[in-house]
Design a protein around this motif. Structure first.
Motif, short mmCIF file in Angstrom:
data_model
loop_
_atom_site.label_atom_id
_atom_site.label_comp_id
_atom_site.label_asym_id
_atom_site.label_seq_id
_atom_site.Cartn_x
_atom_site.Cartn_y
_atom_site.Cartn_z
N CYS A 115 -22.75 39.30 7.70
CA CYS A 115 -22.14 40.01 6.74
C CYS A 115 -22.68 41.49 6.87
CB CYS A 115 -21.99 39.71 5.36
SG CYS A 115 -21.17 37.90 5.33
N GLU A 136 -25.66 34.42 3.52
CA GLU A 136 -24.88 33.32 2.75
C GLU A 136 -24.74 32.05 3.64
OE1 GLU A 136 -24.94 34.00 -0.59
OE2 GLU A 136 -24.17 31.90 -1.01
N THR A 137 -24.00 32.17 4.84
CA THR A 137 -23.70 31.01 5.60
C THR A 137 -24.83 30.19 6.21
OG1 THR A 137 -23.25 32.77 7.41
CG2 THR A 137 -21.26 32.15 6.00
N CYS A 151 -23.68 41.02 1.83
CA CYS A 151 -23.45 39.57 1.60
C CYS A 151 -23.96 39.31 0.09
CB CYS A 151 -24.47 38.78 2.49
SG CYS A 151 -23.68 37.09 2.88
N ASP A 152 -23.38 38.34 -0.49
CA ASP A 152 -23.41 37.98 -1.75
C ASP A 152 -24.43 38.28 -2.74
OD1 ASP A 152 -21.22 36.79 -0.91
OD2 ASP A 152 -21.68 34.88 -2.06
N HIS A 187 -18.52 41.84 5.05
CA HIS A 187 -18.40 40.68 4.27
C HIS A 187 -17.24 39.82 3.84
CE1 HIS A 187 -17.15 42.56 0.84
NE2 HIS A 187 -18.04 43.60 0.76
N CYS A 188 -17.41 38.89 3.28
CA CYS A 188 -15.87 38.09 2.97
C CYS A 188 -14.86 39.05 2.55
CB CYS A 188 -16.35 36.92 2.17
SG CYS A 188 -17.35 35.47 2.77
N ALA A 231 -19.07 38.53 -2.71
CA ALA A 231 -19.56 39.72 -2.28
C ALA A 231 -18.47 40.79 -2.61
CB ALA A 231 -19.52 39.66 -0.58
#
Ligand code: FES
Length: 569
Positions: free
Chosen positions: A51, A83-84, A119-120, A191-192, A198
């Motif tokens: 991200c 995160e992933t 990212c988060d 990012h998502c 995020a």
């Protein structure tokens, strides 16, 4: 204006020689050391954090702006949290990164800082660390990915992973199609692009006043993201000259604005923990109770996944966060100051809406009464949270028998078993996934349903735990139970068959077991041991606070300022 960087680069002696000479090996000319503001660009770039993988390019555009405004940009890395990939969970390391950020800023000749996050956990970690220094700082988010596209329809990060995975489990989707969706979901930098953590935190950055207007929603690959980076570089130099420190922006009003914006966007429950932790660093008294009170009458205006249909790209084209904030009217403290030197009211005064399907009006909201519900009761004396906009209305008042899992491995080992004693009225209970228990409070609270329930066409059940939940997930899920099971909370004492009462309207979560029986069970309970007896895991285990305190380490709230440390040469 006396700059702290002068204590390094302004010296006409041996130490000044050392500070400047080694920097010059990068091809930096003399005039950059002439007393101009030094701007740190705190970068969470990493190829292990997809991200944030485009952040070197964003940093280059920030530098253009800094140079243009007469500043001296210096980019530095901090630990990144993807995160992933990271195990056991990025949340374990959020506080570690915040320490990295704080000490990197204070130890170096930095007068102001641009924080690059996406990212988060990178967003709260950087805000927490920078807040403990309290220099002029501006956050620039990396921006969301473009909409996912799969076989003629839009698909959203996370949200559709959970859906597809359930479809595979109940036989509604083939494994071949499931694999084909992978490349279609994540098809650009960023990012998502659902309203996950995020995106929620990027909106929080803008709502707090820590980011420039439109920061939250511009897609990562849109040229306007890079123009914003350039502008951010120019602006941080002015902020240093104005001595516009974080504490002047992160006031109580700013946090109240952010809480209401999280409600209006249908934002992630993770924002609760992160905002409590950031407030703790900057010295604003914020509690879980504030979340319940301030968010209670906030309408959800945004039709975005996971609660709705659209994605962040659509949000930006519809007008982005300024439009939504303007729509909130008096729910927002319009006089709260932001990083561009204007109030948030001034920033959004001219914001137009270009798509009412995506951003609804306060009179015709997407959902009534959004916000975050804070529950109390003998199961969560210090609180637990639930996101009403992601829950099933019929389950908001529910009583059912507990089906208990001691940890997430126990859950995965038994949830698919045909003989699991569970029906759709049961309450799934997951223990030992809180800050100390896992450790790090992972996003496993939205437990997948048993296949035999899914096969009946049922897609939601009441689930409770001391874990967190991905902001891209949905369901009637009670999270962040405090105290957690591993800290000896009542959650540790729940047994199969116990009756649990949930009443979201009354803000109640109760275990229908007598006090005397709970005392008896507590006497048999054994406290868990840390995973490792050394290193950061041990530090975290010994010092992490509960979710209702933002899960920060107990020695980190507050700040140490940005005084110039003594020299060692
Ligand atoms: Fe990075 Fe979702 S995985 S924001």
């Amino acid at each position: 204006m006396k700059l702290r960087s002068a204590a390094w680069f302004g010296l006409r002696n041996r130490d000044g020689f050392i500070h400047r000479s080694w920097m010059k090996n990068q091809g930096l000319p003399d005039h950059l050391f002439d007393g101009r503001p030094v701007i740190g660009i705190c970068n969470t770039w990493s190829e292990l954090t997809p991200c944030n993988a485009h952040f070197r390019k964003i940093a280059d555009h920030v530098k253009r702006g800094v140079y243009e405004a007469g500043g001296f940009p210096l980019e530095f890395p901090v630990m990144s949290l993807g995160e992933t990939l990271m195990r056991p969970t990025t949340m374990l390391f959020r506080n570690l990164v915040s320490m990295d950020v704080e000490e990197s800023i204070r130890a170096n000749p930095v007068d102001g800082v641009v924080l690059l996050a996406g990212c988060d956990k990178t967003t709260p970690a950087l805000l927490m660390g920078a807040a403990s220094c309290d220099l002029p700082a501006l956050m620039l988010s990396g921006g969301p990915m473009l909409n996912g596209k799969f076989r003629g329809r839009d698909i959203g990060s996370g949200t559709d992973v959970w859906k597809f995975s359930e479809d595979v489990r109940c036989g509604a989707m083939s494994m071949c199609d499931f694999m084909a969706a992978e490349a279609c979901m994540s098809r650009s930098a960023g990012h998502c692009m659902t309203m996950g953590t995020a995106s929620t935190m990027a909106c929080v950055v803008e709502a707090l006043g820590m980011g420039l207007p439109t920061n939250a929603a511009i897609p990562a690959v849109d040229s306007r993201r890079y123009a914003l980076a350039h502008t951010a570089g120019r602006r941080i130099v002015e902020m240093v000259k104005e001595d516009l420190r974080m504490s002047k922006i992160l006031t109580r009003k700013a946090f109240e604005n952010a809480i209401r914006v999280v409600g209006a966007i249908g934002g992630s429950t993770n924002a609760v923990i992160h905002l409590l932790a950031i407030a703790g660093r900057i010295g604003v008294d914020l509690t879980l109770h504030d979340w319940d009170v301030l968010g209670r009458n906030v309408p959800c205006l945004l039709n975005l996944m996971p609660a709705g249909k659209y994605l962040m790209e659509d949000f930006y084209y519809a007008g982005g966060l300024p439009t939504l904030i303007r729509e909130l009217g008096d729910l927002i403290h319009r006089d709260a100051l932001t990083v561009n030197g204007k109030t948030i009211g001034e920033n959004v005064a001219e914001a137009d809406c270009f798509d009412r399907e995506v951003i609804r009006t306060a009179k015709d909201p997407f959902r009534d009464n959004s916000g975050i519900a804070v529950l109390r009761g003998n199961l969560c004396p210090n609180g637990a949270v639930l996101k009403p906009s992601a829950a099933t209305p019929e389950l908001m008042k529910h009583s059912g028998r507990a089906v208990v899992f001691d940890n997430i491995e126990d859950f995965y080992a038994r949830i698919d078993a045909p003989d699991l004693d569970v029906d759709e009225r049961s309450v799934l209970v997951l223990k030992n996934c809180g800050p100390r228990g896992y450790p790090g409070m992972p996003e496993v609270g939205n437990m997948p349903l048993p296949p035999k329930i899914l096969k009946k066409g049922i897609t939601d059940m009441v689930r409770i735990s001391d874990a967190r939940m991905s902001g891209t997930a949905f369901g009637t899920v009670v999270l962040h139970i405090s105290p957690e099971a591993a800290a000896g909370g009542t959650l540790a004492l729940v047994q199969n068959g116990d009756v649990i009462d949930l009443d979201v309207h009354a803000r109640r979560l109760q275990l229908e077991v007598s006090d005397s029986e709970l005392v008896r069970r507590k006497q048999q309970w054994k406290a868990p041991q840390p995973v490792f007896e050394r290193g950061y895991y041990k530090l975290y285990f010994d010092h992490v606070m509960q979710a209702d305190r933002g899960a920060d380490l107990d020695f980190l709230p507050g700040g140490s300022g940005a005084g110039v440390p003594r020299d060692s040469h």
